[in-house]
Write an enzyme that holds these catalytic residues in place. Structure first.
Site, short mmCIF file in Angstrom:
data_model
loop_
_atom_site.label_atom_id
_atom_site.label_comp_id
_atom_site.label_asym_id
_atom_site.label_seq_id
_atom_site.Cartn_x
_atom_site.Cartn_y
_atom_site.Cartn_z
N GLN A 1 3.26 9.92 1.15
CA GLN A 1 4.54 9.18 1.15
C GLN A 1 5.37 9.46 -0.10
O GLN A 1 6.55 9.10 -0.14
CB GLN A 1 4.28 7.67 1.26
CG GLN A 1 3.66 7.26 2.60
CD GLN A 1 3.49 5.76 2.67
OE1 GLN A 1 2.53 5.22 2.16
NE2 GLN A 1 4.45 5.08 3.27
N CYS B 1 6.09 -0.09 7.10
CA CYS B 1 5.71 1.11 6.36
C CYS B 1 6.90 1.54 5.49
O CYS B 1 8.03 1.57 5.98
CB CYS B 1 5.35 2.22 7.34
SG CYS B 1 4.88 3.76 6.55
N LEU B 2 6.63 1.87 4.23
CA LEU B 2 7.71 2.28 3.32
C LEU B 2 8.39 3.57 3.79
O LEU B 2 9.52 3.85 3.39
CB LEU B 2 7.18 2.46 1.89
CG LEU B 2 6.71 1.18 1.18
CD1 LEU B 2 6.10 1.53 -0.18
CD2 LEU B 2 7.86 0.20 1.02
N HIS C 1 -2.36 7.66 7.03
CA HIS C 1 -1.43 8.56 6.34
C HIS C 1 -2.16 9.80 5.79
O HIS C 1 -1.63 10.90 5.84
CB HIS C 1 -0.75 7.85 5.17
CG HIS C 1 0.44 7.01 5.54
ND1 HIS C 1 1.54 7.51 6.20
CD2 HIS C 1 0.71 5.70 5.32
CE1 HIS C 1 2.44 6.55 6.36
NE2 HIS C 1 1.96 5.42 5.84
N HIS D 1 -4.26 1.56 7.48
CA HIS D 1 -2.90 2.12 7.60
C HIS D 1 -2.74 3.31 6.65
O HIS D 1 -2.24 4.37 7.04
CB HIS D 1 -1.89 1.01 7.28
CG HIS D 1 -0.45 1.44 7.30
ND1 HIS D 1 0.47 0.98 8.21
CD2 HIS D 1 0.24 2.29 6.47
CE1 HIS D 1 1.64 1.54 7.97
NE2 HIS D 1 1.54 2.33 6.91
N GLU D 2 -3.19 3.13 5.38
CA GLU D 2 -3.06 4.21 4.39
C GLU D 2 -4.00 5.37 4.73
O GLU D 2 -3.66 6.54 4.52
CB GLU D 2 -3.34 3.70 2.98
CG GLU D 2 -2.50 2.50 2.52
CD GLU D 2 -1.01 2.61 2.79
OE1 GLU D 2 -0.48 3.73 2.85
OE2 GLU D 2 -0.38 1.55 2.97
N GLY E 1 0.84 -1.19 0.00
CA GLY E 1 0.00 0.00 0.00
C GLY E 1 0.87 1.24 0.00
O GLY E 1 2.02 1.20 0.47
ZN ZN Z 1 2.79 3.59 5.82
#
Ligand code: ZN
Length: 184
Positions: free
Chosen positions: A51, A93-94, A139, A135-136, A46
Site C-alpha cells: 500500500q 481499506c486505505l 495485501h 486483511h493485511e 492496519g
Molecule cells: Zn487494505
C-alpha cells in the site's frame, strides 16, 4: 518522519504477491517506522507494505490507537498458522478511499512473525485484531478485500467505487480551475 504516499486501487502493485524480507537492516527499520507513521497519519488500523509501493512481506497494525499507540505491531514475514471459526465485518481499506464492504473472515487466528528486533513472535488473535491481520495478509498475497466478495457483488462495488473516484477527481479538477479563474 514523513507520511508515505498511498497506493490506490486499481494499481497493479496491489495485485502483486510480495516476497519475504531477507534481512531486518536499517532500510527495513526506517521503512517500517515510516509505515507506522503513514498508518497513524491516515487514521488506519492496519497497513501493508504494497500500500506504500513496496512488494515485501511487512504489515503494521494497531487496533487500539485511542490508547496512545500502545498496541502497535510491526509484523515481518507473518504467517497465519491456524484459523478457526467464522465472522463477518464491515471493512474499509486505505487503498479504496470511501469504500466499505461486509467481508467474511476466520474468527480466531494464530500468527507467527518476526518483529523489528528480529525475534520470532507467536500469538493468538481474535476480534478486530484477527480481522485486520487477515486483511493485511491478503495485501501481502496481492489480494484486496473486494476480491473476497462474490463476483456479482464485486462488480457492483468496484463499479460504484470507480464512479465515485472519477467524480472526486473531477471535483478536484474543477476546484483547481475555479481557483485559477478567481485569482485572475
Ligand atoms: Zn487494505
Amino acid at each position: 518522519m514523513s507520511k508515505l504516499p498511498l497506493v490506490i486501487y486499481p494499481d497493479e502493485i496491489l495485485k502483486t504477491r510480495c516476497s519475504d524480507v531477507a534481512a531486518i537492516d536499517q532500510d527495513i527499520f526506517d521503512f517500517v517506522t515510516a509505515m507506522a507513521e503513514t498508518m497513524y497519519g491516515s487514521n488506519g488500523i492496519g497497513l501493508a507494505a504494497p500500500q506504500v509501493a513496496r512488494n515485501i512481506r511487512i504489515m503494521t497494525v494497531d487496533v487500539e490507537q485511542e490508547d496512545g499507540r500502545k498496541a502497535l505491531l510491526n509484523l515481518i514475514n507473518p504467517v497465519i498458522v491456524e484459523a478457526h471459526g467464522r465472522t463477518t465485518y464491515e471493512e474499509g481499506c486505505l487503498s479504496f478511499p470511501g469504500l466499505s464492504a461486509e467481508i467474511k473472515r476466520r474468527k480466531q487466528i494464530h500468527v507467527q512473525a518476526y518483529n523489528l528486533a528480529g525475534d520470532l513472535v507467536d500469538f493468538d488473535a481474535d476480534g478486530l485484531l484477527s480481522i485486520c491481520i487477515q486483511h493485511e495478509m491478503d495485501h501481502l498475497n496481492g489480494v484486496t478485500f473486494v476480491d473476497r466478495l462474490n463476483p456479482v457483488q464485486r462488480k457492483l462495488v468496484v463499479r460504484d467505487y470507480l464512479k465515485q473516484r472519477t467524480w472526486d477527481e473531477e471535483d478536484e479538477r474543477l476546484d483547481a480551475i475555479r481557483a485559477v479563474h478567481e485569482s485572475t
